[in-house]
Design a protein around this motif. Structure first.
Motif, short mmCIF file in Angstrom:
data_model
loop_
_atom_site.label_atom_id
_atom_site.label_comp_id
_atom_site.label_asym_id
_atom_site.label_seq_id
_atom_site.Cartn_x
_atom_site.Cartn_y
_atom_site.Cartn_z
N ARG A 162 0.82 -1.21 0.00
CA ARG A 162 0.00 0.00 0.00
C ARG A 162 0.86 1.26 0.00
NH1 ARG A 162 -5.41 -0.80 1.23
NH2 ARG A 162 -5.61 1.30 2.10
N ILE A 163 1.92 1.27 0.80
CA ILE A 163 2.81 2.42 0.86
C ILE A 163 3.46 2.66 -0.51
CG2 ILE A 163 5.00 3.26 1.82
CD1 ILE A 163 4.16 1.76 4.42
N ALA A 164 3.90 1.57 -1.15
CA ALA A 164 4.55 1.70 -2.45
C ALA A 164 3.61 2.27 -3.51
CB ALA A 164 5.08 0.34 -2.90
N SER A 165 2.30 2.02 -3.34
CA SER A 165 1.32 2.51 -4.32
C SER A 165 0.66 3.82 -3.87
CB SER A 165 0.25 1.45 -4.57
OG SER A 165 -0.46 1.16 -3.38
N GLY A 166 1.16 4.42 -2.79
CA GLY A 166 0.66 5.72 -2.35
C GLY A 166 -0.59 5.67 -1.49
N LYS A 167 -0.96 4.48 -1.00
CA LYS A 167 -2.15 4.35 -0.17
C LYS A 167 -1.77 4.42 1.31
CE LYS A 167 -4.59 1.41 -3.50
NZ LYS A 167 -5.22 0.07 -3.70
N ASN A 168 -2.75 4.80 2.14
CA ASN A 168 -2.51 4.82 3.59
C ASN A 168 -2.40 3.38 4.10
OD1 ASN A 168 -2.57 7.60 3.83
ND2 ASN A 168 -4.79 7.65 4.15
N PRO A 169 -1.52 3.15 5.05
CA PRO A 169 -1.36 1.79 5.58
C PRO A 169 -2.48 1.43 6.55
CG PRO A 169 0.05 3.29 6.78
CD PRO A 169 -0.58 4.10 5.67
N TYR A 170 -2.70 0.13 6.72
CA TYR A 170 -3.56 -0.34 7.80
C TYR A 170 -2.89 -0.05 9.12
CZ TYR A 170 -6.01 -3.01 4.16
OH TYR A 170 -6.71 -3.38 3.05
N LEU A 171 -3.69 0.19 10.15
CA LEU A 171 -3.13 0.60 11.44
C LEU A 171 -3.02 -0.55 12.44
CD1 LEU A 171 -4.92 4.03 11.78
CD2 LEU A 171 -2.54 3.61 11.18
N SER A 172 -3.79 -1.63 12.25
CA SER A 172 -3.71 -2.74 13.19
C SER A 172 -4.02 -4.04 12.46
CB SER A 172 -4.69 -2.54 14.35
OG SER A 172 -6.03 -2.56 13.89
N THR A 173 -3.86 -5.15 13.16
CA THR A 173 -4.15 -6.44 12.56
C THR A 173 -5.65 -6.63 12.41
OG1 THR A 173 -4.17 -7.52 14.73
CG2 THR A 173 -2.08 -7.51 13.53
N GLU A 174 -6.04 -7.50 11.48
CA GLU A 174 -7.46 -7.79 11.27
C GLU A 174 -7.96 -8.89 12.19
OE1 GLU A 174 -8.16 -10.32 7.52
OE2 GLU A 174 -6.21 -9.39 7.17
N SER A 175 -7.04 -9.63 12.81
CA SER A 175 -7.41 -10.72 13.69
C SER A 175 -6.48 -10.73 14.90
CB SER A 175 -7.33 -12.05 12.93
OG SER A 175 -7.85 -13.12 13.71
N VAL A 176 -6.84 -11.52 15.89
CA VAL A 176 -6.05 -11.61 17.12
C VAL A 176 -4.63 -12.08 16.81
CG1 VAL A 176 -5.77 -12.94 19.25
CG2 VAL A 176 -8.00 -11.97 18.66
N ALA A 177 -3.65 -11.43 17.44
CA ALA A 177 -2.25 -11.81 17.27
C ALA A 177 -1.54 -11.66 18.60
CB ALA A 177 -1.57 -10.94 16.23
N ASN A 178 -0.79 -12.69 19.01
CA ASN A 178 0.06 -12.54 20.17
C ASN A 178 1.30 -11.78 19.70
OD1 ASN A 178 1.83 -13.08 22.48
ND2 ASN A 178 0.22 -14.52 23.08
N PRO A 179 1.53 -10.57 20.23
CA PRO A 179 2.43 -9.62 19.56
C PRO A 179 3.92 -9.80 19.80
CG PRO A 179 1.45 -8.58 21.46
CD PRO A 179 0.86 -9.96 21.39
N PHE A 180 4.44 -10.98 19.49
CA PHE A 180 5.89 -11.19 19.58
C PHE A 180 6.34 -12.03 18.40
CE2 PHE A 180 4.44 -15.25 21.18
CZ PHE A 180 5.40 -16.14 20.75
N ASP A 181 7.62 -11.92 18.08
CA ASP A 181 8.25 -12.87 17.17
C ASP A 181 9.65 -13.13 17.68
OD1 ASP A 181 10.28 -11.10 15.57
OD2 ASP A 181 8.39 -10.00 15.39
#
Length: 299
Positions: free
Chosen positions: A105-124
């Motif tokens: 989206r950024i590469a095509s000039g669109k605004n990015p999504y701000l959060s995940t669409e589903s539950v995520a345990n936020p680590f990697d």
């Protein structure tokens, strides 16, 4: 298996990232995501580095007790584990998906999504063959990604009698006591790779199911395939805070117990919606909110 695509070349988008960070601060009210830390804000990466190539790609369902310790219904994340010769990576499919969508989206000039669409345990995490574990822990709201390294743990498994079948593979059992929790796991000797989700490894076969005996966590493999995808390390630039594990644990505990106070460190003010649909400054009711903090490692 869910198809998780990614671009392989290093990507430098730091100037764009500064504009995105400003948009998030000004346009995204903390109250929207403060209600669920497990739909984290997406910090878009600035660079990627390939550390290995995976020969196994395993998809797990990770279930965990979330916002309320009395909840009988566990939250569920989809995790991807990539296993290579010199590295293993465990990450949330949903966070990775949003990051890749935002890159497009950024590469095509669109605004990015701000959060995940589903539950995520936020680590990697990435576990390297030299014994180093690299961890990225996402905080709440516009807070930074906490990045730290620790030594790979030496796990003391106790083999147990019995067998079961997971994904058609005959599995043997083992038990582990680690960092304040007890686990019962099932591993497949027909898949002769010493790996599994999170930091679990060291058995003579791929770990396909992990049961936390207090009922707070459960991992179960839902798909396995041979692979040749790269194992990459992502850099998040100014959105990263380098720290120790002890510092990360302390910050995360405070953020969960005092989410609005934590958020005020990164924005000038917080507004919440009232019952009429209008917004007002966050006040006493919000500052009294506390989330159940339930890390995988209790010690």
């Amino acid at each position: 298996m869910i198809n998780v695509g990614r671009e392989l070349r290093p990507i430098i988008i730091q100037n764009i990232m500064k504009r995105i960070a400003l948009i998030i601060v000004l346009a995204f009210p903390f109250a929207v995501f403060a209600q669920n830390p497990y739909k984290p804000v997406i910090h878009n990466y600035t660079e990627v580095v390939t550390v290995d190539t995976a020969f196994w790609k395993v998809q797990y369902t990770m279930s965990f007790r979330g916002l309320n310790e009395k909840d009988s219904q566990l939250l569920t994340d989809t995790r991807i584990v990539l296993v290579g010769k010199t590295a293993r990576k465990d990450y949330s499919y949903w966070i990775d998906k949003r990051e890749e969508e935002n890159h497009t989206r950024i590469a095509s000039g669109k605004n990015p999504y701000l959060s995940t669409e589903s539950v995520a345990n936020p680590f990697d995490l990435i576990i390297l063959s030299d014994g180093v574990v690299q961890v990225n822990q996402r905080t709440l709201g516009n807070g930074p990604i906490l990045s730290y390294e620790e030594n790979r743990p030496s796990l003391k498994w106790m083999l147990q009698p019995g067998d079961t079948t997971v994904l058609g593979y005959r599995c043997s059992a083992a038990e582990l006591h680690y960092q304040g929790r007890s686990y019962y796991v099932w591993y497949a000797e027909d898949i002769p790779v010493s790996a599994g989700p999170y930091i679990f490894d060291g058995l003579p076969g791929l770990i396909l199911k992990v049961i936390c005996l207090d009922g707070d966590y459960l991992w179960e493999a839902t798909g396995i395939e041979n692979s040749n995808v790269p194992i990459i390390e992502k850099e998040y630039g100014v959105n990263t805070k380098r720290c120790t594990k002890q510092e990360s644990d302390k910050i995360m505990e405070y953020a969960y117990k005092h989410p609005y106070q934590y958020a005020l460190q990164f924005v000038r003010s917080i507004r919440v919606r009232d019952g009429s649909g209008k917004s007002r400054p966050a006040g006493e009711p919000e500052f009294a909110i506390s989330y159940f903090y339930n890390p995988i490692e209790l010690e």
